[in-house]
Design a protein around this motif. Structure first.
Motif, PDB file in Angstrom:
ATOM      1  N   HIS A  45      22.099  20.407  77.041  1.00  0.00           N
ATOM      2  CA  HIS A  45      21.184  19.407  77.603  1.00  0.00           C
ATOM      3  C   HIS A  45      21.650  17.985  77.319  1.00  0.00           C
ATOM      4  CE1 HIS A  45      20.087  19.790  73.432  1.00  0.00           C
ATOM      5  NE2 HIS A  45      19.234  18.781  73.503  1.00  0.00           N
ATOM      6  N   VAL A  89      10.249  20.015  81.661  1.00  0.00           N
ATOM      7  CA  VAL A  89      10.282  21.069  80.644  1.00  0.00           C
ATOM      8  C   VAL A  89       9.774  22.355  81.281  1.00  0.00           C
ATOM      9  CG1 VAL A  89       9.305  21.914  78.473  1.00  0.00           C
ATOM     10  CG2 VAL A  89      10.000  19.527  78.678  1.00  0.00           C
ATOM     11  N   HIS A 102      14.398  22.600  77.940  1.00  0.00           N
ATOM     12  CA  HIS A 102      14.692  21.218  78.331  1.00  0.00           C
ATOM     13  C   HIS A 102      15.276  21.250  79.740  1.00  0.00           C
ATOM     14  CE1 HIS A 102      16.831  17.355  78.439  1.00  0.00           C
ATOM     15  NE2 HIS A 102      16.201  16.987  77.332  1.00  0.00           N
TER      16      HIS A 102
END
Length: 282
Positions: free
Chosen positions: A179, A156, A227
Motif C-alpha cells: 500500500h 478501506v 487499505h
C-alpha cells in the motif's frame, strides 16, 4: 494497517450471524435473471464483459448477479446448479437488502470506522462473494483504489469471511506493505463516447512477483480490513468446500474527493450516506 496495509479482526461476527448472512446469500441464487440478462463477472484482463455491459455499469443502485465463467455456456445456459453458479452479487446490498443493511451499518462497523479515524465514512458498494467449490474463479492481483479512486484518503475494504477461508478453497493472498507503493493503475469511464468500451484502464496490468504475497487464511466470522492501495488476490477454488464472504468498501467524504470518472457513482436508490448516522433498518 499502517505497516502491512491490512488488519485481521477475529470474531468480528458470531457464527449464527455468519449463517444468517450466508442464508441470505443463498436466497439470492434463487433470483437469477433470464438467459438474455445473464452476465459473467471476471477480473481477468482477457475478459471485457463487465467493461461493455450496462448490466454491470448500472448496478450501482441495484442488486445484480454475476455468474462464474465456468457456470455458463456460450448461450447463457447454466452448466451447474443455480445454487453454485454465481461469482458474486452486488453492488447495493448494503442499502437495498434488509439483512445486509443490518450488518453493514451495525455498531461494530461504526466503531471500526471511528478507530480508523473516519470523519464522514460512506459505503459506496457491497458484494456477496461465493467462491463456489470446483469453479470459484481466480481474482487477479489488484488494488481496490484502481476501481474506487479517492484522494487524498484511500478507501478501506471490509472483507468478512462467512466460512473458513483456507489456502485450499481460495483465501486472500496479500502483499504486505504494498500500500506504500502508490496507485498502480485506474479503471475509468471512457471519455471517448464513440468507443465500444465504456470503461478503460489507464495503464497495462501490473506484474507482481508471487514471492511478495502471503496467504491470509482466516476462520469464519473474521473481518479483514484492506487499505485501498494494498495489492491482494485469490486463487481459484478447486476444493470441495465453498468460501462465502461479504465485502463492502468505505470512503471518507469529509475533505476527500471521490473521482467523477470512477465506474460506480451515487445512485438515486443508493446514495453515499454517512455510516454514523444511517440506521440498520430503513
Amino acid at each position: 494497517m499502517e505497516r502491512d496495509g491490512y488488519v485481521v479482526l477475529e470474531n468480528f461476527l458470531r457464527g449464527n450471524e455468519c449463517d444468517e448472512l450466508k442464508s441470505a446469500g443463498l436466497e439470492l441464487t434463487k433470483q437469477i435473471p433470464d438467459v438474455a440478462e445473464r452476465s459473467i463477472f471476471s477480473t481477468k484482463e482477457t475478459s471485457k464483459t463487465q467493461l461493455v455491459d450496462q448490466y454491470f455499469l448500472e448496478s450501482n443502485d441495484k442488486i445484480r448477479v454475476f455468474f462464474e465463467a465456468d457456470a455458463v455456456d456460450e448461450n447463457g445456459d447454466l452448466k451447474v446448479d443455480p445454487s453454485v453458479s454465481l461469482n458474486k452479487v452486488g453492488h447495493a446490498l448494503h442499502l437495498l437488502d434488509p439483512i445486509f443493511r443490518c450488518y453493514t451499518y451495525s455498531d461494530r462497523v461504526k466503531t471500526v470506522c471511528r478507530e480508523l479515524g473516519f470523519i464522514e465514512p460512506a459505503v459506496v458498494q457491497s458484494m456477496y462473494i461465493y467462491k463456489n467449490p470446483g469453479i470459484g474463479g481466480v481474482v487477479e492481483p489488484h488494488q481496490d483504489i484502481t476501481y474506487l479512486y479517492t484522494e487524498p484518503i484511500p478507501p478501506v475494504g471490509f472483507w468478512i469471511a462467512l466460512e473458513d477461508a483456507t489456502i485450499q478453497n481460495g483465501c486472500l493472498w496479500i502483499a504486505p506493505g504494498s500500500h506504500k507503493s502508490g496507485v498502480h493503475r485506474r479503471l475509468q469511464r471512457n471519455p471517448d463516447k464513440d468507443s465500444k468500451e465504456t470503461l478503460v484502464y489507464d495503464k497495462p496490468a501490473c506484474v507482481y512477483p508471487q514471492s511478495s504475497f502471503s496467504p491470509v487464511a482466516v476462520s469464519k466470522g473474521t473481518c479483514i480490513l484492506l487499505h485501498g492501495n494494498v495489492v491482494h488476490k485469490s486463487a481459484p477454488n478447486k476444493s470441495s468446500a465453498s468460501r462465502h464472504a461479504y465485502t463492502f468498501h468505505v470512503v471518507e467524504k469529509h475533505g476527500n474527493t471521490f473521482a467523477p470518472d470512477n465506474w460506480i457513482q451515487e445512485g438515486e436508490n443508493a446514495p453515499f450516506v454517512n455510516v454514523y448516522t444511517t440506521s440498520q433498518m430503513e
